[in-house]
Design an enzyme around this catalytic site. Structure first.
Site, short mmCIF file in Angstrom:
data_model
loop_
_atom_site.label_atom_id
_atom_site.label_comp_id
_atom_site.label_asym_id
_atom_site.label_seq_id
_atom_site.Cartn_x
_atom_site.Cartn_y
_atom_site.Cartn_z
N GLU A 263 -79.07 11.60 105.73
CA GLU A 263 -80.38 12.11 105.36
C GLU A 263 -81.39 11.10 105.89
OE1 GLU A 263 -83.07 12.38 101.45
OE2 GLU A 263 -80.99 13.05 101.16
N CYS A 300 -87.36 11.90 98.79
CA CYS A 300 -87.12 12.45 100.12
C CYS A 300 -87.70 13.85 100.25
CB CYS A 300 -85.63 12.46 100.43
SG CYS A 300 -84.61 12.99 99.06
#
Length: 531
Positions: A263, A300
């Site tokens: 990620e 995120c």
């Protein structure tokens, strides 16, 4: 620092033992809420320690393949119980090292999420459906996902519990799938990692799994990190962090064919359609500002870019967001490095041509923080430099793009890189339907999770959740880091058995396996247990 303290560094966990590290250096974490150094010293391991964890993990992987899934499940449940027993201590450690609020964030939200993930992974290990067992009785060909091998996990700084390499979602998925874990602790919260490793070690002993099923190093050099990721004894890598570091590790993994699930970067675009702003603009400004500033924007899935229509409604939305940003106290950032990264990103956006909407005051020099920052650029300006205006400002900052019309919004969306999430707000009537239908298909291709009328900040632990997306949001658009059992498939390789005798097959592939499997008898496929 006293001479006595300087002689001691925290041990690393290798093959079930706490050992003094083979050091190439030492570091101390800092409390971001006070900028004071925390009086604990941790080692930077050299390659000797990396070699030791790799060798031990390879041995553990071979042993784990023969251990029933129920034992792995009991470990995950036992570990979750231990975390809950030590909840206060763990939460206080994480609070000291990250500056994240003790309550409700760490103690009441993130810690229960962590134990919930571990228990969900335990259930997935028991159920076995993640392995996608497939049995063709007529041809006597059978396949399933089996363990991929040792998994190295590089955890992030922003979720010291729920995404920790020693307890988070990647860890839970890798263990449930039958793999040993080598965790690279985060230097922002090494004490939290140490405590989690201690609890994991005790749980391993309690249920009888190999001692090297969970190992931990606090820090390694960049060069040793690349060498570790390129070692052929690894089955897979998992990474959550900066785009630069993640891509460098991915390139190494790709060079040797090791699956690498990362990620990396996401600005999570939000589109405000005209009808939505006209109908409920002030409420949407509150919602957007609240989402941007929650946790100092250190998620995120933080909405870092919002597209609004030109005109009075858009101007009022921007003005109100600016007031809300200026009227809120800046939160504490995770580290000095996070602060520097955010300041750099804001500077880059301004140099590209973004105008400052908010003031530059409000920062507190006694802690790591940056003034809440809202920037603005026209749609035309964005399209002239789309790469620069997609700079990720990780923290309490966001960029507003003012679009002239639906066609320009479509052009902006076409220029976007891959993102974890994308959201469209529209009217509760049908006045925005034409615009939605024109924009949603474009955004759908750019994101892993498409939302309507909802900020993306929360990531529910649900089997239906996708926490991934097209590059550079993640390293592979077909997998998720959150959502069990789907997240387990990252750490399983497809094993096929052709004409293998029944007693030699894994339990999931035997004819009288009571768990769910795809079965074909005379060409008719059904799913479920044997009746």
């Amino acid at each position: 620092m006293s001479g006595e303290f300087a002689m001691y560094t925290a041990p690393v966990l290798i093959a079930g033992e706490w050992r003094q590290a083979a050091e190439s250096g030492r570091f101390q974490p800092t409390n971001p809420s006070t900028k004071e150094t925390i009086a604990r010293l941790y080692p930077v391991s050299n390659w000797h320690d990396c070699e030791a964890v790799l060798a031990a993990a390879a041995g553990a992987a071979a042993t784990l393949r023969a251990i029933p899934a129920e034992t792995r499940a009991r470990f995950l449940d036992t570990f979750a119980d231990a975390i809950e027993t030590s909840a206060d201590e763990l939460s206080l450690l994480a609070h000291e090292e990250t500056g994240l609020p003790l309550n409700p964030r760490l103690r009441d939200v993130e810690l229960p999420r962590t134990t919930g993930q571990l228990r969900a992974a335990a259930n997935a290990a028991r159920d076995g459906s993640w392995a996608q067992a497939t049995i063709d009785t007529a041809l006597n060909i059978r396949s399933m996902r089996g363990p991929i091998g040792p998994v190295v996990i590089f955890g992030p700084n922003n979720f010291p519990l729920a995404f920790n390499g020693l307890a988070g979602g990647d860890f839970a998925a890798a263990i449930a799938a039958g793999n040993p874990v080598i965790a690279k602790a985060h230097t922002s919260h090494p004490g939290t990692c140490h405590k989690l490793a201690s609890l994991a070690r005790q749980a391993l002993e309690q249920v009888g799994l190999p001692s090297a099923t969970v190992q931990m190093l606090y820090a390694i050099s960049r060069e040793d990190g690349y060498k570790l990721m390129g070692d052929k004894r690894l089955g897979a890598g998992a990474f959550t962090g900066s785009r630069t570091a993640g891509i460098a590790l991915k390139q190494v993994a790709d060079s040797v064919g090791t699956p690498f699930y990362a990620e990396l970067s996401s600005i999570n675009p939000v589109v405000m359609l005209p009808g939505a702003l006209r109908e409920r603009g002030p409420e949407l400004a509150e919602e957007f500002a609240g989402s941007c500033l929650m946790g100092s924007g250190q998620f995120c899935t933080n909405p870092g870019l919002v597209i609004v229509p030109a005109g009075d409604d858009g101007e009022r939305f921007i003005a109100r967001c600016g007031e809300l940003f200026d009227g809120s106290q800046p939160g504490t950032l995770l580290s000095a490095g996070t602060q520097m990264g955010l300041q750099k990103a804001i500077t880059e956006l301004r140099e590209a041509g973004a105008a400052l909407v908010t003031s530059t005051t409000g920062a507190d020099d006694t802690r790591t923080c940056v003034p809440n920052t809202l920037l603005c650029v026209s749609g035309t300006g964005f399209l002239q430099a789309p790469e620069a205006f997609q700079t990720e400002a990780f923290g309490n900052a966001a960029l507003v793009v003012v679009s002239e019309n639906t066609e320009q919004t479509a052009a902006i969306l076409q220029q976007l890189e891959g993102n974890l999430t994308g959201c469209i707000y529209s009217s509760t009537t049908d006045v925005d339907e034409e615009a939605y239908n024109a924009l949603a298909p474009i955004l759908r291709e750019k994101v892993g999770r498409l939302l309507n009328d909802k900020m993306p900040t929360g990531v529910a632990v649900s089997p239906a959740m996708n926490h991934g997306g097209p590059f550079p949001a993640s390293g592979h658009p077909g997998f998720t880091a959150v959502g069990i059992p789907a997240s387990l498939t990252r750490f399983g390789k497809l094993d096929c058995y052709d004409n293998v005798r029944s007693h030699r097959l894994p339990p999931l592939l035997q004819d009288h396996n009571p768990l769910n499997a795809w079965r074909s008898v005379d060409g008719n496929w059904t799913q479920g247990p044997v009746q």
